[in-house]
Design a protein around this motif. Structure first.
Motif, PDB file in Angstrom:
ATOM      1  N   ALA A 146       0.845  -1.194   0.000  1.00  0.00           N
ATOM      2  CA  ALA A 146       0.000   0.000   0.000  1.00  0.00           C
ATOM      3  C   ALA A 146       0.880   1.244   0.000  1.00  0.00           C
ATOM      4  O   ALA A 146       1.913   1.303   0.675  1.00  0.00           O
ATOM      5  CB  ALA A 146      -0.918  -0.003   1.213  1.00  0.00           C
ATOM      6  N   GLN A 147       0.459   2.246  -0.768  1.00  0.00           N
ATOM      7  CA  GLN A 147       1.258   3.454  -0.948  1.00  0.00           C
ATOM      8  C   GLN A 147       0.343   4.669  -1.023  1.00  0.00           C
ATOM      9  O   GLN A 147      -0.768   4.585  -1.567  1.00  0.00           O
ATOM     10  CB  GLN A 147       2.072   3.331  -2.237  1.00  0.00           C
ATOM     11  N   ASP A 148       0.774   5.779  -0.482  1.00  0.00           N
ATOM     12  CA  ASP A 148       0.013   7.020  -0.592  1.00  0.00           C
ATOM     13  C   ASP A 148      -0.249   7.351  -2.057  1.00  0.00           C
ATOM     14  O   ASP A 148       0.628   7.148  -2.914  1.00  0.00           O
ATOM     15  CB  ASP A 148       0.792   8.158   0.072  1.00  0.00           C
ATOM     16  N   LEU A 149      -1.445   7.835  -2.348  1.00  0.00           N
ATOM     17  CA  LEU A 149      -1.822   8.130  -3.729  1.00  0.00           C
ATOM     18  C   LEU A 149      -0.813   9.036  -4.413  1.00  0.00           C
ATOM     19  O   LEU A 149      -0.403   8.775  -5.556  1.00  0.00           O
ATOM     20  CB  LEU A 149      -3.212   8.766  -3.766  1.00  0.00           C
ATOM     21  N   HIS A 150      -0.408  10.107  -3.748  1.00  0.00           N
ATOM     22  CA  HIS A 150       0.509  11.063  -4.384  1.00  0.00           C
ATOM     23  C   HIS A 150       1.871  10.418  -4.645  1.00  0.00           C
ATOM     24  O   HIS A 150       2.486  10.654  -5.693  1.00  0.00           O
ATOM     25  CB  HIS A 150       0.648  12.309  -3.511  1.00  0.00           C
ATOM     26  N   ALA A 151       2.328   9.597  -3.707  1.00  0.00           N
ATOM     27  CA  ALA A 151       3.602   8.892  -3.913  1.00  0.00           C
ATOM     28  C   ALA A 151       3.481   7.913  -5.074  1.00  0.00           C
ATOM     29  O   ALA A 151       4.418   7.770  -5.875  1.00  0.00           O
ATOM     30  CB  ALA A 151       4.012   8.168  -2.639  1.00  0.00           C
ATOM     31  N   ALA A 152       2.333   7.253  -5.175  1.00  0.00           N
ATOM     32  CA  ALA A 152       2.129   6.312  -6.276  1.00  0.00           C
ATOM     33  C   ALA A 152       2.148   7.034  -7.616  1.00  0.00           C
ATOM     34  O   ALA A 152       2.730   6.549  -8.598  1.00  0.00           O
ATOM     35  CB  ALA A 152       0.809   5.570  -6.089  1.00  0.00           C
ATOM     36  N   LEU A 153       1.521   8.205  -7.677  1.00  0.00           N
ATOM     37  CA  LEU A 153       1.522   8.985  -8.919  1.00  0.00           C
ATOM     38  C   LEU A 153       2.924   9.482  -9.257  1.00  0.00           C
ATOM     39  O   LEU A 153       3.328   9.484 -10.422  1.00  0.00           O
ATOM     40  CB  LEU A 153       0.552  10.155  -8.797  1.00  0.00           C
ATOM     41  N   ASP A 154       3.670   9.899  -8.225  1.00  0.00           N
ATOM     42  CA  ASP A 154       5.042  10.368  -8.459  1.00  0.00           C
ATOM     43  C   ASP A 154       5.921   9.258  -9.022  1.00  0.00           C
ATOM     44  O   ASP A 154       6.815   9.514  -9.835  1.00  0.00           O
ATOM     45  CB  ASP A 154       5.658  10.880  -7.151  1.00  0.00           C
ATOM     46  N   ALA A 155       5.661   8.012  -8.583  1.00  0.00           N
ATOM     47  CA  ALA A 155       6.504   6.894  -9.001  1.00  0.00           C
ATOM     48  C   ALA A 155       5.996   6.221 -10.272  1.00  0.00           C
ATOM     49  O   ALA A 155       6.666   5.327 -10.797  1.00  0.00           O
ATOM     50  CB  ALA A 155       6.570   5.863  -7.873  1.00  0.00           C
ATOM     51  N   TRP A 156       4.848   6.649 -10.768  1.00  0.00           N
ATOM     52  CA  TRP A 156       4.247   5.994 -11.929  1.00  0.00           C
ATOM     53  C   TRP A 156       5.131   6.168 -13.158  1.00  0.00           C
ATOM     54  O   TRP A 156       5.778   7.209 -13.331  1.00  0.00           O
ATOM     55  CB  TRP A 156       2.866   6.582 -12.191  1.00  0.00           C
ATOM     56  N   ASP A 157       5.157   5.177 -14.024  1.00  0.00           N
ATOM     57  CA  ASP A 157       6.077   5.176 -15.156  1.00  0.00           C
ATOM     58  C   ASP A 157       5.512   5.819 -16.423  1.00  0.00           C
ATOM     59  O   ASP A 157       6.121   5.710 -17.496  1.00  0.00           O
ATOM     60  CB  ASP A 157       6.532   3.751 -15.465  1.00  0.00           C
ATOM     61  N   GLY A 158       4.392   6.493 -16.332  1.00  0.00           N
ATOM     62  CA  GLY A 158       3.814   7.166 -17.488  1.00  0.00           C
ATOM     63  C   GLY A 158       2.818   6.331 -18.267  1.00  0.00           C
ATOM     64  O   GLY A 158       2.230   6.807 -19.248  1.00  0.00           O
ATOM     65  N   THR A 159       2.600   5.092 -17.852  1.00  0.00           N
ATOM     66  CA  THR A 159       1.590   4.250 -18.491  1.00  0.00           C
ATOM     67  C   THR A 159       0.225   4.933 -18.418  1.00  0.00           C
ATOM     68  O   THR A 159      -0.131   5.473 -17.366  1.00  0.00           O
ATOM     69  CB  THR A 159       1.527   2.879 -17.779  1.00  0.00           C
ATOM     70  N   PRO A 160      -0.552   4.944 -19.522  1.00  0.00           N
ATOM     71  CA  PRO A 160      -1.888   5.556 -19.473  1.00  0.00           C
ATOM     72  C   PRO A 160      -2.721   4.989 -18.321  1.00  0.00           C
ATOM     73  O   PRO A 160      -2.818   3.769 -18.152  1.00  0.00           O
ATOM     74  CB  PRO A 160      -2.486   5.196 -20.833  1.00  0.00           C
ATOM     75  N   LEU A 161      -3.292   5.896 -17.546  1.00  0.00           N
ATOM     76  CA  LEU A 161      -4.045   5.513 -16.357  1.00  0.00           C
ATOM     77  C   LEU A 161      -5.421   6.148 -16.429  1.00  0.00           C
ATOM     78  O   LEU A 161      -5.549   7.375 -16.500  1.00  0.00           O
ATOM     79  CB  LEU A 161      -3.298   5.984 -15.104  1.00  0.00           C
ATOM     80  N   PHE A 162      -6.453   5.315 -16.433  1.00  0.00           N
ATOM     81  CA  PHE A 162      -7.823   5.807 -16.541  1.00  0.00           C
ATOM     82  C   PHE A 162      -8.437   5.903 -15.149  1.00  0.00           C
ATOM     83  O   PHE A 162      -8.490   4.916 -14.412  1.00  0.00           O
ATOM     84  CB  PHE A 162      -8.647   4.878 -17.429  1.00  0.00           C
ATOM     85  N   LEU A 163      -8.881   7.100 -14.813  1.00  0.00           N
ATOM     86  CA  LEU A 163      -9.509   7.372 -13.522  1.00  0.00           C
ATOM     87  C   LEU A 163     -10.996   7.087 -13.637  1.00  0.00           C
ATOM     88  O   LEU A 163     -11.708   7.757 -14.390  1.00  0.00           O
ATOM     89  CB  LEU A 163      -9.260   8.826 -13.116  1.00  0.00           C
ATOM     90  N   LEU A 184      -1.682  -0.581 -19.665  1.00  0.00           N
ATOM     91  CA  LEU A 184      -2.770   0.317 -19.335  1.00  0.00           C
ATOM     92  C   LEU A 184      -3.141   0.093 -17.875  1.00  0.00           C
ATOM     93  O   LEU A 184      -2.973  -1.004 -17.348  1.00  0.00           O
ATOM     94  CB  LEU A 184      -4.003   0.039 -20.213  1.00  0.00           C
ATOM     95  N   GLY A 185      -3.669   1.131 -17.242  1.00  0.00           N
ATOM     96  CA  GLY A 185      -4.084   1.000 -15.858  1.00  0.00           C
ATOM     97  C   GLY A 185      -5.418   1.664 -15.609  1.00  0.00           C
ATOM     98  O   GLY A 185      -5.844   2.552 -16.364  1.00  0.00           O
ATOM     99  N   ILE A 186      -6.095   1.225 -14.556  1.00  0.00           N
ATOM    100  CA  ILE A 186      -7.325   1.866 -14.124  1.00  0.00           C
ATOM    101  C   ILE A 186      -7.212   2.161 -12.639  1.00  0.00           C
ATOM    102  O   ILE A 186      -6.662   1.367 -11.869  1.00  0.00           O
ATOM    103  CB  ILE A 186      -8.563   1.004 -14.433  1.00  0.00           C
ATOM    104  N   ARG A 204      -3.291  17.116 -13.118  1.00  0.00           N
ATOM    105  CA  ARG A 204      -2.014  17.687 -13.585  1.00  0.00           C
ATOM    106  C   ARG A 204      -1.106  16.631 -14.199  1.00  0.00           C
ATOM    107  O   ARG A 204      -0.056  16.977 -14.757  1.00  0.00           O
ATOM    108  CB  ARG A 204      -1.294  18.369 -12.417  1.00  0.00           C
ATOM    109  N   ARG A 205      -1.465  15.376 -14.094  1.00  0.00           N
ATOM    110  CA  ARG A 205      -0.635  14.297 -14.630  1.00  0.00           C
ATOM    111  C   ARG A 205      -1.041  14.013 -16.076  1.00  0.00           C
ATOM    112  O   ARG A 205      -2.206  13.713 -16.353  1.00  0.00           O
ATOM    113  CB  ARG A 205      -0.802  13.023 -13.799  1.00  0.00           C
ATOM    114  N   HIS A 206      -0.096  14.082 -16.968  1.00  0.00           N
ATOM    115  CA  HIS A 206      -0.411  13.914 -18.386  1.00  0.00           C
ATOM    116  C   HIS A 206      -0.908  12.520 -18.712  1.00  0.00           C
ATOM    117  O   HIS A 206      -1.586  12.305 -19.722  1.00  0.00           O
ATOM    118  CB  HIS A 206       0.828  14.226 -19.240  1.00  0.00           C
ATOM    119  N   PHE A 207      -0.583  11.540 -17.865  1.00  0.00           N
ATOM    120  CA  PHE A 207      -0.946  10.154 -18.161  1.00  0.00           C
ATOM    121  C   PHE A 207      -2.306   9.759 -17.593  1.00  0.00           C
ATOM    122  O   PHE A 207      -2.773   8.644 -17.825  1.00  0.00           O
ATOM    123  CB  PHE A 207       0.125   9.192 -17.630  1.00  0.00           C
TER     124      PHE A 207
END
Length: 242
Positions: A146-163, A184-186, A204-207
């Motif tokens: 488990a990881q804080d949402l903001h930390a997870a976004l900071d560490a994300w590799d740019g893979t398209p992520l659908f909210l 791809l991620g959701i 603010r995240r392009h992905f």
């Protein structure tokens, strides 16, 4: 009687003994009523699926002997699920169903309105292993800490992520997928939804792209499974003939 199917950690090769994992000896002997010489199927996420026999079994210990490879290893589409941890039963259900749907990895993310602040990683890994054994996939999904949402976004590799948008005020997920291929991620939030600062941070995240999951309000566990089904049907391995 059905042939038990088990995940093991050791390499699989013809005639090379493989130790059963803890609990598997009891399962084979006491639950399935199997004994020495009986058939099992084995997989480890690397070497495909093998027909094997029980070489030895005593109480909770068993030795398994691979004899013939039945299926070569196949790649799993890199489809990822990020979700706010749910209460125990719902979280276990999501892990089970996500495994059956072929998700490659599950990433619990901690959010402001989340009702659960930790996960039982060992228990969820067991749920995923048992689901993989049942559904005949050849590997296990990775379950991240488990990881804080903001930390997870900071560490994300740019893979398209659908909210997964909770009220449908976004393009449908299906409309965003033509021409897309994994990875791809959701991302599915908590029952109480994301806070405005969290939504702003994701915006603010392009992905990150908002995607509607239909006209109805879905529970978080339903949204996770529905979103994965759409990803697999339109961009994953459901499009590949079996």
């Amino acid at each position: 009687m059905s042939i038990p199917r088990l995940y093991v950690e050791a390499d699989l090769a013809e005639g090379v003994d493989v130790p059963a994992l803890p609990g598997q000896g009891h399962y084979l002997g006491q639950v399935m009523r199997k004994g020495e010489g009986d058939s099992v199927h084995l997989f480890n996420g690397r070497d495909g699926e093998w027909r094997a026999r029980i070489g030895a079994i005593r109480k909770d210990r068993a030795t398994l002997v691979p004899e013939e490879r039945l299926r070569p290893q196949a790649a799993t589409p890199d489809i990822r699920l990020l979700l706010a941890p749910l209460k125990r039963d719902a979280m276990e259900w999501v892990v089970e169903k996500a495994t059956e749907l072929g998700v490659a990895s599950i990433h619990p993310v901690l959010t402001t309105r989340g009702v659960v602040g930790r996960i039982n990683h060992e228990r969820l890994s067991t749920i995923a292993r048992e689901a993989a054994e049942q559904c005949e996939r050849l590997d296990l999904p990775a379950i991240a800490p488990a990881q804080d949402l903001h930390a997870a976004l900071d560490a994300w590799d740019g893979t398209p992520l659908f909210l997964g948008h909770e009220r449908g005020k976004a393009p449908s997920l299906a409309s965003l997928l033509p021409g897309r291929v994994p990875p791809l991620g959701i991302l599915v939030g908590p029952e109480g939804g994301f806070t405005k600062p969290e939504l702003d941070a994701m915006g603010r995240r392009h992905f990150v792209s908002s995607a509607a999951l239909g006209p109805r309000i879905l529970r978080a566990e339903t949204a996770a499974v529905a979103g994965l089904a759409v990803l697999q049907a339109l961009a994953g391995d459901w499009t590949v003939p079996s």
